[in-house]
Write a protein that holds these residues in place. Structure first.
Motif, PDB file in Angstrom:
ATOM      1  N   ALA A   1       0.852  -1.194   0.000  1.00 47.41           N
ATOM      2  CA  ALA A   1       0.000   0.000   0.000  1.00 47.41           C
ATOM      3  C   ALA A   1       0.882   1.236   0.000  1.00 47.41           C
ATOM      4  O   ALA A   1       1.915   1.277   0.669  1.00 47.41           O
ATOM      5  CB  ALA A   1      -0.915  -0.008   1.212  1.00 47.41           C
ATOM      6  N   LYS A   2       0.462   2.248  -0.763  1.00 46.78           N
ATOM      7  CA  LYS A   2       1.221   3.500  -0.800  1.00 46.78           C
ATOM      8  C   LYS A   2       1.072   4.230   0.525  1.00 46.78           C
ATOM      9  O   LYS A   2      -0.020   4.336   1.070  1.00 46.78           O
ATOM     10  CB  LYS A   2       0.691   4.403  -1.915  1.00 46.78           C
ATOM     11  N   LYS A   3       2.187   4.725   1.017  1.00 46.87           N
ATOM     12  CA  LYS A   3       2.154   5.523   2.246  1.00 46.87           C
ATOM     13  C   LYS A   3       1.938   6.979   1.854  1.00 46.87           C
ATOM     14  O   LYS A   3       2.560   7.463   0.917  1.00 46.87           O
ATOM     15  CB  LYS A   3       3.472   5.393   2.996  1.00 46.87           C
ATOM     16  N   PRO A   4       1.044   7.687   2.553  1.00 55.28           N
ATOM     17  CA  PRO A   4       0.843   9.102   2.222  1.00 55.28           C
ATOM     18  C   PRO A   4       2.109   9.896   2.546  1.00 55.28           C
ATOM     19  O   PRO A   4       2.809   9.609   3.510  1.00 55.28           O
ATOM     20  CB  PRO A   4      -0.326   9.526   3.090  1.00 55.28           C
ATOM     21  N   ASN A   5       2.372  10.886   1.739  1.00 57.52           N
ATOM     22  CA  ASN A   5       3.520  11.753   1.941  1.00 57.52           C
ATOM     23  C   ASN A   5       3.250  12.635   3.162  1.00 57.52           C
ATOM     24  O   ASN A   5       2.288  13.412   3.166  1.00 57.52           O
ATOM     25  CB  ASN A   5       3.743  12.610   0.697  1.00 57.52           C
ATOM     26  N   PRO A   6       4.085  12.545   4.203  1.00 55.95           N
ATOM     27  CA  PRO A   6       3.816  13.341   5.409  1.00 55.95           C
ATOM     28  C   PRO A   6       3.845  14.853   5.160  1.00 55.95           C
ATOM     29  O   PRO A   6       3.167  15.601   5.852  1.00 55.95           O
ATOM     30  CB  PRO A   6       4.922  12.933   6.386  1.00 55.95           C
ATOM     31  N   ALA A   7       4.596  15.281   4.147  1.00 50.89           N
ATOM     32  CA  ALA A   7       4.637  16.722   3.848  1.00 50.89           C
ATOM     33  C   ALA A   7       3.278  17.210   3.357  1.00 50.89           C
ATOM     34  O   ALA A   7       2.913  18.366   3.590  1.00 50.89           O
ATOM     35  CB  ALA A   7       5.712  17.007   2.807  1.00 50.89           C
ATOM     36  N   LEU A   8       2.518  16.354   2.683  1.00 54.15           N
ATOM     37  CA  LEU A   8       1.195  16.751   2.182  1.00 54.15           C
ATOM     38  C   LEU A   8       0.149  16.756   3.300  1.00 54.15           C
ATOM     39  O   LEU A   8      -0.898  17.370   3.162  1.00 54.15           O
ATOM     40  CB  LEU A   8       0.745  15.820   1.067  1.00 54.15           C
ATOM     41  N   MET A   9       0.428  16.065   4.377  1.00 54.57           N
ATOM     42  CA  MET A   9      -0.535  15.971   5.472  1.00 54.57           C
ATOM     43  C   MET A   9      -0.298  17.039   6.549  1.00 54.57           C
ATOM     44  O   MET A   9      -1.115  17.215   7.432  1.00 54.57           O
ATOM     45  CB  MET A   9      -0.459  14.582   6.123  1.00 54.57           C
ATOM     46  N   LYS A  10       0.811  17.780   6.443  1.00 52.54           N
ATOM     47  CA  LYS A  10       1.122  18.814   7.434  1.00 52.54           C
ATOM     48  C   LYS A  10       0.172  19.997   7.242  1.00 52.54           C
ATOM     49  O   LYS A  10       0.077  20.556   6.159  1.00 52.54           O
ATOM     50  CB  LYS A  10       2.566  19.277   7.240  1.00 52.54           C
ATOM     51  N   PRO A  11      -0.561  20.383   8.295  1.00 51.95           N
ATOM     52  CA  PRO A  11      -1.474  21.535   8.160  1.00 51.95           C
ATOM     53  C   PRO A  11      -0.707  22.824   7.879  1.00 51.95           C
ATOM     54  O   PRO A  11       0.302  23.107   8.509  1.00 51.95           O
ATOM     55  CB  PRO A  11      -2.166  21.605   9.512  1.00 51.95           C
ATOM     56  N   LEU A  12      -1.203  23.574   6.921  1.00 52.58           N
ATOM     57  CA  LEU A  12      -0.616  24.858   6.554  1.00 52.58           C
ATOM     58  C   LEU A  12      -1.667  25.951   6.695  1.00 52.58           C
ATOM     59  O   LEU A  12      -2.852  25.707   6.506  1.00 52.58           O
ATOM     60  CB  LEU A  12      -0.110  24.816   5.115  1.00 52.58           C
ATOM     61  N   GLN A  13      -1.208  27.142   6.992  1.00 53.32           N
ATOM     62  CA  GLN A  13      -2.106  28.297   7.130  1.00 53.32           C
ATOM     63  C   GLN A  13      -2.422  28.849   5.739  1.00 53.32           C
ATOM     64  O   GLN A  13      -1.520  29.255   5.020  1.00 53.32           O
ATOM     65  CB  GLN A  13      -1.439  29.380   7.985  1.00 53.32           C
ATOM     66  N   PRO A  14      -3.703  28.856   5.323  1.00 49.84           N
ATOM     67  CA  PRO A  14      -4.043  29.399   4.003  1.00 49.84           C
ATOM     68  C   PRO A  14      -3.832  30.916   3.948  1.00 49.84           C
ATOM     69  O   PRO A  14      -3.973  31.611   4.950  1.00 49.84           O
ATOM     70  CB  PRO A  14      -5.519  29.063   3.821  1.00 49.84           C
ATOM     71  N   SER A  15      -3.496  31.408   2.757  1.00 54.17           N
ATOM     72  CA  SER A  15      -3.383  32.854   2.547  1.00 54.17           C
ATOM     73  C   SER A  15      -4.770  33.473   2.710  1.00 54.17           C
ATOM     74  O   SER A  15      -5.778  32.771   2.750  1.00 54.17           O
ATOM     75  CB  SER A  15      -2.851  33.132   1.137  1.00 54.17           C
ATOM     76  N   ASN A  16      -4.831  34.790   2.773  1.00 57.33           N
ATOM     77  CA  ASN A  16      -6.124  35.475   2.930  1.00 57.33           C
ATOM     78  C   ASN A  16      -7.058  35.171   1.764  1.00 57.33           C
ATOM     79  O   ASN A  16      -8.251  34.966   1.963  1.00 57.33           O
ATOM     80  CB  ASN A  16      -5.913  36.984   3.067  1.00 57.33           C
ATOM     81  N   ASP A  17      -6.507  35.165   0.528  1.00 54.42           N
ATOM     82  CA  ASP A  17      -7.346  34.875  -0.646  1.00 54.42           C
ATOM     83  C   ASP A  17      -7.885  33.457  -0.599  1.00 54.42           C
ATOM     84  O   ASP A  17      -9.058  33.210  -0.868  1.00 54.42           O
ATOM     85  CB  ASP A  17      -6.549  35.086  -1.937  1.00 54.42           C
TER      86      ASP A  17
ATOM     87  N   SER B   1     -10.253  29.838   7.381  1.00 53.31           N
ATOM     88  CA  SER B   1      -8.988  30.404   7.857  1.00 53.31           C
ATOM     89  C   SER B   1      -8.179  29.475   8.748  1.00 53.31           C
ATOM     90  O   SER B   1      -7.059  29.797   9.107  1.00 53.31           O
ATOM     91  CB  SER B   1      -9.258  31.709   8.599  1.00 53.31           C
ATOM     92  N   SER B   2      -8.709  28.309   9.109  1.00 48.48           N
ATOM     93  CA  SER B   2      -7.955  27.404   9.978  1.00 48.48           C
ATOM     94  C   SER B   2      -6.923  26.618   9.173  1.00 48.48           C
ATOM     95  O   SER B   2      -7.135  26.338   7.988  1.00 48.48           O
ATOM     96  CB  SER B   2      -8.900  26.445  10.703  1.00 48.48           C
ATOM     97  N   PRO B   3      -5.789  26.264   9.790  1.00 49.90           N
ATOM     98  CA  PRO B   3      -4.761  25.481   9.094  1.00 49.90           C
ATOM     99  C   PRO B   3      -5.316  24.125   8.631  1.00 49.90           C
ATOM    100  O   PRO B   3      -6.038  23.460   9.372  1.00 49.90           O
ATOM    101  CB  PRO B   3      -3.676  25.286  10.153  1.00 49.90           C
ATOM    102  N   LEU B   4      -4.997  23.754   7.389  1.00 50.51           N
ATOM    103  CA  LEU B   4      -5.485  22.508   6.795  1.00 50.51           C
ATOM    104  C   LEU B   4      -4.360  21.817   6.032  1.00 50.51           C
ATOM    105  O   LEU B   4      -3.491  22.482   5.477  1.00 50.51           O
ATOM    106  CB  LEU B   4      -6.600  22.805   5.785  1.00 50.51           C
ATOM    107  N   PRO B   5      -4.403  20.471   5.946  1.00 54.41           N
ATOM    108  CA  PRO B   5      -3.471  19.779   5.065  1.00 54.41           C
ATOM    109  C   PRO B   5      -3.799  20.090   3.602  1.00 54.41           C
ATOM    110  O   PRO B   5      -4.942  20.434   3.270  1.00 54.41           O
ATOM    111  CB  PRO B   5      -3.705  18.295   5.355  1.00 54.41           C
ATOM    112  N   ARG B   6      -2.821  19.970   2.739  1.00 54.44           N
ATOM    113  CA  ARG B   6      -3.025  20.290   1.321  1.00 54.44           C
ATOM    114  C   ARG B   6      -4.147  19.471   0.702  1.00 54.44           C
ATOM    115  O   ARG B   6      -4.913  19.971  -0.115  1.00 54.44           O
ATOM    116  CB  ARG B   6      -1.735  20.059   0.547  1.00 54.44           C
ATOM    117  N   THR B   7      -4.250  18.204   1.098  1.00 55.18           N
ATOM    118  CA  THR B   7      -5.300  17.347   0.538  1.00 55.18           C
ATOM    119  C   THR B   7      -6.680  17.893   0.874  1.00 55.18           C
ATOM    120  O   THR B   7      -7.590  17.858   0.053  1.00 55.18           O
ATOM    121  CB  THR B   7      -5.164  15.910   1.065  1.00 55.18           C
TER     122      THR B   7
END
Length: 69
Positions: free
Chosen positions: A5-21, A28-34
């Protein structure tokens, strides 16, 4: 033979703060890229922004124009 089974990339699962746009579309809450991609698609479908003749084409409104240009 079975494929591992493919392991998810941990960098894609790290929550990031979205820009204002982007926060105007996904919140506005931090979310993973997915999750960001999923919420952008939810927004596109809710606002009926897909070209009915070519579903791969997005008819961006003001909020999406600010994100994608």
């Amino acid at each position: 033979m079975t494929k591992a089974a493919k392991k998810p990339n941990p960098a894609l699962m790290k929550p990031l703060q979205p820009s204002n746009d982007l926060a105007a579309v996904v919140g506005s809450s931090p979310l993973p890229r997915t999750e960001v991609v999923s919420k952008v698609w939810d927004y596109i479908k809710a606002k009926n922004l897909q070209n009915p003749e070519n579903k791969r084409e997005i008819l961006a409104d003001e909020k999406l124009q600010a994100i994608f240009g």
